[in-house]
Design an enzyme around this catalytic site. Sequence first.
Site, PDB file in Angstrom:
ATOM      1  N   ILE A 195     -28.298   1.739  90.926  1.00  0.00           N
ATOM      2  CA  ILE A 195     -28.843   1.440  89.600  1.00  0.00           C
ATOM      3  C   ILE A 195     -30.011   0.465  89.661  1.00  0.00           C
ATOM      4  CG2 ILE A 195     -26.711   1.915  88.350  1.00  0.00           C
ATOM      5  CD1 ILE A 195     -26.070  -1.023  88.383  1.00  0.00           C
ATOM      6  N   SER A 220     -33.038  -1.650  92.736  1.00  0.00           N
ATOM      7  CA  SER A 220     -33.389  -2.016  94.098  1.00  0.00           C
ATOM      8  C   SER A 220     -34.490  -3.050  94.055  1.00  0.00           C
ATOM      9  CB  SER A 220     -33.858  -0.792  94.903  1.00  0.00           C
ATOM     10  OG  SER A 220     -35.029  -0.243  94.329  1.00  0.00           O
ATOM     11  N   GLY A 260     -32.345  -6.255  98.167  1.00  0.00           N
ATOM     12  CA  GLY A 260     -31.532  -5.113  98.565  1.00  0.00           C
ATOM     13  C   GLY A 260     -31.373  -4.158  97.408  1.00  0.00           C
ATOM     14  N   VAL A 283     -28.728  -2.267  94.354  1.00  0.00           N
ATOM     15  CA  VAL A 283     -27.613  -2.541  93.448  1.00  0.00           C
ATOM     16  C   VAL A 283     -26.936  -1.225  93.098  1.00  0.00           C
ATOM     17  CG1 VAL A 283     -26.904  -3.637  91.293  1.00  0.00           C
ATOM     18  CG2 VAL A 283     -28.941  -4.462  92.492  1.00  0.00           C
ATOM     19  N   ASP A 287     -38.079 -15.837  90.016  1.00  0.00           N
ATOM     20  CA  ASP A 287     -38.446 -14.442  89.757  1.00  0.00           C
ATOM     21  C   ASP A 287     -38.010 -14.023  88.356  1.00  0.00           C
ATOM     22  OD1 ASP A 287     -39.582 -12.014  90.264  1.00  0.00           O
ATOM     23  OD2 ASP A 287     -37.943 -11.238  91.490  1.00  0.00           O
TER      24      ASP A 287
END
Length: 877
Positions: free
Chosen positions: A517, A519, A523, A525, A636
Amino acid sequence: MRSVFLLLLFFRLYLHLVSVSCASSTEFVYPNFTASNLRFIDSSDGAFLFSRNSIFKAGLFSPGGDDSSSHFYFSIIHVDSDSTIWTSNRDSPVSSSGKMNLSPQGISVIEDGVNQTPVWSTPVLSSPVYSLRLTDSGNLLLLDHSNASLWESFRFPTDTIVLGQRLHVGMFLSGSVSRYNLSTGDYRFVVVETGGFMKWRGQNYWKLRMHTQANVDSNFPVEFLTVTTSGLALMGRNGTTAVIRVPLTPSSDFRVAKMDPSGRLVVVRFSGGKNMVTEISGPMDPCQVPFVCGKLGVCHLDNDSEKQSCSCVDGMRLDAGKNTCVPVSQSLSLPVSCEGSNVSYFELGQGLSYFSTRFTDPAEHGIQLSTCHDLCSKNCSCLGVFFENTSRSCYLVKDSFGSLWDSKDNSDLIGYVKLSVKKTNAQQQHRGGNKTSLPLIALVLLPCSGFFLVIALGFLWWRRCAVMRYSSIREKQAMRFGSFGSGDLGSFHIPGLPKKFEFEELERATENFKMQIGSGGFGSVYKGILPDETLVAVKKITNHGLHGRQEFCTEIAVIGNIRHANLVKLRGFCARGSQLLLVYEYMNHGSLEKTLFGGNNGPVLEWQERFDIALGTARGLAYLHSGCEQKIIHCDVKPENILLHDHFQPKISDFGLSKLLSQEESSLFTTMRGTRGYLAPEWITNTAISEKADVYSYGMVLLELVSGRKNCLFRSRSNSAAEENHQNNNNNNSSRTMTTSTSSGLVYFPLYALDMHEQGSYMELADPRLEGRVTSQEVAKLVRIALCCVHEEPALRPTMAAVVGMFEGSIPVGNPRMESLNFLRFYGLRFAESSMVEGQIGESDNIGFHRRESSNSGGGYRHSASYVASQEVSGPR
């Protein structure tokens, strides 16, 4: 003879005086006046006062019914329709001999008899009363000698407002118990700044904007509700602008809005002959009235006849005397005793809806059904729960349980009623302590069992010591080689460490990491379902920079200990080799990026929802910066990392993960850590990074919330007349014009926002999909906050705590410093140049570009900063 004549004359004079004293008055009566129903019953059916044109009358009246002889109310009634529009002593009726007294101190209603204590009276007034007046609009006024109003019935409505009357914010209409019992019932219509809500025993169950004919015309705060010749309206902006209105056929007939005893808000119009026509009725579905079928009754609506019927679910029967569905089983009972009782939960079944689940937040998200039951069991006021399978959300029903309605499309919600389990005689005897002798075989086996138990415990202790020695060796090896290994992490005792999951358990939960769902740089998800059917989001961190399990556990404990309503909760973790997995609560509505920019498939976020998202995000960041034991800089902040849960509650994700980056990833921390388009200038100038970098990113997100588009977008010149005018008015400053929009229609929105701020043209910045449902003042507030957040100098940016204060009104909104915002002009110019070179410009209003990595890595601050398109470095979540 003369004496007889005088006697007859005196008798006629007496009759004349009596008839005069019992005649009704028109428009005015004066102090030291007393009225009762009996006194005026012959001349005007109990009315002692009529308005000038006899449109309304006032007196002590009975609504009829079995208790008509003892239920009289001082009321105002519309004469032609015989509709009661106001009642004084609704909770204290008097008998037919009860009186209304008018004195210089005001009005009082008194029950005739020995006790002359008023059952109702007007409040203490500022000056003596000169007169009581009833107007043709239905307003009853107490006036002083200068005809100034001391008190009026319009300010104290009961269950009805008439044409021209205003129900201000904070006021409400309370429905009566029944047509013949005017006492205050359980249903209310309340006016608040965000609209009009229906309540049952303090719980919301409907709002005016839910009506199928309701129009939301603006986003001003509501000031009052009024009935007009053209409909029902919630007004704002000093009564000049309709916020929400339900239009009706224009008519000058007598029209009222009434909180009906049935639990519905109705607008009715008198069309002659005592015929009242219902024009508005809400809720439209009668089954959505909270107590339409009594406690725990199920309402069924016949779609053909639009009539409802009531029943009980299987396993329950109707107790007609209490208007309640009760368990058939004699061992179960309602209500639950909170002390010393065994609690059981009766399943109501699927396909049923309950009103409170639409208007209240769940008590918990992502939990097991058993945990939901435990929450209710520990709460004495909890009467039952509703559990949503998909989101694993738990709703508690407190204090009062209403009716349910049959809703086949709501199979995801299951209700449970908390019941008391009665103890049987056998259980009570057993609890009483009846003693019996142990059989002989038990006397033999018990000592033998104890012997074998000691041996088994000794073996387990030896095995545990061996495992600990083996784990210690593996830990030293892992520390030596910088790897986590696959050993047990339970040997470390770190306070606050969240739940540890086995890798195989998460493999099964995600179907071998099948449903991705999201990225990004951390990494990927994946969506997962745990064995207890709890939905989770599993994040794989493939490139971490930690050395050893204890360091990893320490960092995870810090993140796992953070609790805030606007931060995504970390449920657990897993370590397998060099791979780390974090397990988060699952967010129902995905990311803000998807909701705000995801096209026209979903509903448009209303302005209030955007405001709430902005405020919630600010609160979450303020907590990270100053509310935690250890300050956390997110680094972020962007729409992809703002997730939305039930009722669009914002929750920030990916906070506290910076220490989990590898050396290769963390090298970006001093140059460009985050996402282009949201990066603060200090990332590029090698200035020290502080929490003010998050403030800058938040400001960029706030601008996107205002416009509903990416800050870097393609905008059609034909759809931006204000922009063209701005360019024409500044044709002598071509360089400045280019930074706002090139000939290709390229717009760098932060710069456009700055230009519109200078001109005061804030409505040019609002999302056009809101269609005028937002005001210039509301847009100006958010734009000014956003521009303050994106100042070039970090010291000039407000803290996130100050931003929260600006939203809530406790701190004045700051004024942007123009000299610290001129850098946006360089950003806009370089953005246009680099975008023309880097790739084909798309014509999507939502995204704007086909993005690719720039090969230009040098050039210093001004040039490096040019690549400000929303090009992901750490990627979406």
